[in-house]
Every structure is written in structure tokens, then in C-alpha cells.
Write a protein that holds these residues in place. Sequence first.
Motif, PDB file in Angstrom:
ATOM      1  N   ARG A  11       2.275   1.819  -3.497  1.00  0.00           N
ATOM      2  CA  ARG A  11       1.293   2.435  -4.396  1.00  0.00           C
ATOM      3  C   ARG A  11       1.098   3.915  -4.068  1.00  0.00           C
ATOM      4  O   ARG A  11       0.880   4.738  -4.965  1.00  0.00           O
ATOM      5  N   CYS A  32      -3.360   0.573  -8.741  1.00  0.00           N
ATOM      6  CA  CYS A  32      -3.522   0.031  -7.384  1.00  0.00           C
ATOM      7  C   CYS A  32      -4.781  -0.825  -7.240  1.00  0.00           C
ATOM      8  O   CYS A  32      -5.114  -1.262  -6.134  1.00  0.00           O
ATOM      9  N   ALA A  33      -5.482  -1.087  -8.358  1.00  0.00           N
ATOM     10  CA  ALA A  33      -6.735  -1.845  -8.287  1.00  0.00           C
ATOM     11  C   ALA A  33      -6.521  -3.268  -7.777  1.00  0.00           C
ATOM     12  O   ALA A  33      -7.290  -3.764  -6.941  1.00  0.00           O
ATOM     13  N   THR A  51      -8.856  -5.860   0.253  1.00  0.00           N
ATOM     14  CA  THR A  51     -10.275  -5.991   0.585  1.00  0.00           C
ATOM     15  C   THR A  51     -10.622  -7.424   0.971  1.00  0.00           C
ATOM     16  O   THR A  51     -11.352  -7.657   1.947  1.00  0.00           O
ATOM     17  N   ALA A  70       0.838  -1.200   0.000  1.00  0.00           N
ATOM     18  CA  ALA A  70       0.000   0.000   0.000  1.00  0.00           C
ATOM     19  C   ALA A  70       0.874   1.251   0.000  1.00  0.00           C
ATOM     20  O   ALA A  70       0.591   2.226  -0.712  1.00  0.00           O
ATOM     21  N   HIS A  85      -4.087  -4.449  -5.880  1.00  0.00           N
ATOM     22  CA  HIS A  85      -3.743  -4.464  -4.455  1.00  0.00           C
ATOM     23  C   HIS A  85      -4.955  -4.131  -3.592  1.00  0.00           C
ATOM     24  O   HIS A  85      -5.148  -4.721  -2.521  1.00  0.00           O
ATOM     25  N   MET A  86      -5.793  -3.199  -4.062  1.00  0.00           N
ATOM     26  CA  MET A  86      -7.008  -2.878  -3.315  1.00  0.00           C
ATOM     27  C   MET A  86      -7.910  -4.094  -3.198  1.00  0.00           C
ATOM     28  O   MET A  86      -8.529  -4.324  -2.154  1.00  0.00           O
ATOM     29  N   THR A  87      -7.986  -4.881  -4.274  1.00  0.00           N
ATOM     30  CA  THR A  87      -8.788  -6.104  -4.240  1.00  0.00           C
ATOM     31  C   THR A  87      -8.235  -7.094  -3.223  1.00  0.00           C
ATOM     32  O   THR A  87      -8.983  -7.678  -2.426  1.00  0.00           O
ATOM     33  N   TYR A  91      -3.978   4.778   1.390  1.00  0.00           N
ATOM     34  CA  TYR A  91      -5.090   4.866   0.447  1.00  0.00           C
ATOM     35  C   TYR A  91      -5.876   6.165   0.590  1.00  0.00           C
ATOM     36  O   TYR A  91      -6.503   6.630  -0.377  1.00  0.00           O
TER      37      TYR A  91
END
Length: 342
Positions: A149, A268-269, A276, A146, A271-273, A245
Motif C-alpha cells: 500500500r 488502504c482502508a 488494527t 502495508a 488493510h488498516m482495519t 503507514y
Amino acid sequence: MAVLENNCVKLVTLFPFILQTDEFPNYTAPENITRVTEFILMGVSDRPELQIPLFFVFLVIYGLTVVGNLGIITLTSVDSRLQTPMYFFLRHLAIINLGNSTVIAPKMLTNFLVKKKTTFYYECATQMGGFLFFIVAEVFMLALMAYDRYVAICNPLLYMVVVSPQICLLLVSIAYFYGFSTAIVIPSCVFSMSYCSSNVINHFYCDTVPLLALSCSDTYFPETVAFISAATNLVLSVILVLVSYFNIILSILRIHSPEGRKKAFSTCASHMTAVTVFYGTLLFMYLQPKTDHSLDTDKMASVFYTLVIPMLNPMIYSLRNKDVIAAFKRFPSNPCYSFKLV
């Protein structure tokens, strides 16, 4: 003491190795004490008719985990276009996921096929240490990703300076060191307790909660150590992820062009997934009412931590990542293409 126990009950839902003293009172040994030299793992289910089907289900999951994570490790090692800090952290996340699954799955699969599901005393301690090492390292690796990113989006001109190869190596080393220290301290506390007569662990691997339920010693000290460790893991990692974030979202909102916003978000999509899925599981456990919480629920959460999430991460980081897909297409035609280890 009451406050500490209530906090421990909540934090056990966030990390599988945290104690839940209200539901697992200490085992009181009889007058004639028999020291435990081995433990019996009950497994995911004790129903005989489910053992073979579960074996094949988890064999497929573990097989996909091994193939997927080895693929990520190989591609990010040999492809010259994936020699960036982001893929450096991704490679180590794949190593951690592979290690975490390998600590648990082989013994778990074996126990599906045998009647006596025993594990020796020191074998149990080693498995607990290995699990703690990898799960704690994963928590901090996701936080480091994170941060990576955040730097890439908020300070793109300084990206290669702020997260230089030396800095990346230092950050990863810190994550591994903290995982290693946790893997030494907590099992040492847990296995310094006395275990008498009862040796049946209501779990599919050696976890702290069901193990201390069998102890005939005062478990206050290991409870305290585990509570402090869990609080540190949770607070530090969540703060780093949220702050990163928060700044990423602010930076994306400052971008005027829709294409620029889309490009920034796409970096960063994946890593966000992954974050999550990982923290979503933790929050699901945390938000459960205490009356509905059970060790069976902990087992299902542990399946996610140790097997399902390590299987999903390679898919998350590859299926929507054009660089990884392109590297995968190049690899079969020339496996030695621009070979470079970082």
C-alpha cells in the motif's frame, strides 16, 4: 536471567507461543519418572454443559472461515481484474488464515464431542509447528501488505516495477520460509525437553506456554529461543507497518483535493482495519497488568488468533472493496471468466 524472564512474560502476550515463566514454573518430576507419550487437552472450557453449545459456535466460525477464505482465494485466482500485487498478497493471506484455522479447529471440534481429549506426542508437535508456521507467516504477510500500500500510494508510477510479480513471489517466499524455520526450531526445542507424569495441557491446542509448564527439564534454552523469535517477529513487522503507514499518511496529506485524499485512503482502508484488529488484540494483551494476566486470558486471545480473525479478514477485505464485490457478482454468471492463475 531475571531480565530475560521479565521480557518473556511481556512478549508472551504478543504471541501465543511465547513463554511466561513467572506464572508457569517447571514441573518437578518425582523420583519414579514416567515418560509422557500423549497429552490431554483441557479445551476452551472444562464445563460439560458447555461442550455442545461451544461445538456449534466454533463449527459456525470455522465454516465461515473456510467459505470466506476459499472465496477470496478463488476470486483472486480466476478474475483477470484482480491480478494485481495487492490481491496477490490478499490471496496468500487467505491461504494462511485458512491453514491456521484448519490446524486448530478440527481437533478442537472433535474434543468437544469426546470424553478423552487426548493428542499423541508427535501429533502435538505437528500441530504446534503448523500453528507457528501460519501465525508467523501472517505477521509478515500483513507487513508486506502495508509495504504494498505504501508503494501504491507514495510511488504510483513505479508501482508495477517495485512490486513486480517476481518481487511479490520473492517477498511471499521469504515470509513462508521464515514461518517454516520458526515452525522447525521452536517445536524442536520444546519437544527436546523431558515430560514426566503430568500430561494435562491447559489449552485447546498444543501451545508452548502450557507445554513447558509440564516439563521436568531446565527450560532456559527454549525460553531464550522463543524470546529471540518473538522479539524478531514483533520488531520487524511493527517497524515495517508503522514506517509504511507513516509515509502513507504524509502522502495523503499532500493531496490537495478531498476526492483525491478519499480515493487514496480507500485503497488502504481494508488493510488498516485488518491490521488494527490483529495488532489491537496484541496490544490489548500487552497492556494488561501482569497481576491480571492468566492462561484463561491467553486462551481467549488464542481464539482470536486462530479462529475469529481468520473469519473476519475475508469480510473486511470484501464488504468494503468494490473490486471484490464486482468479481463476486461476475463469478456466478461465468465461473471460467478470464481464468488466470498468477
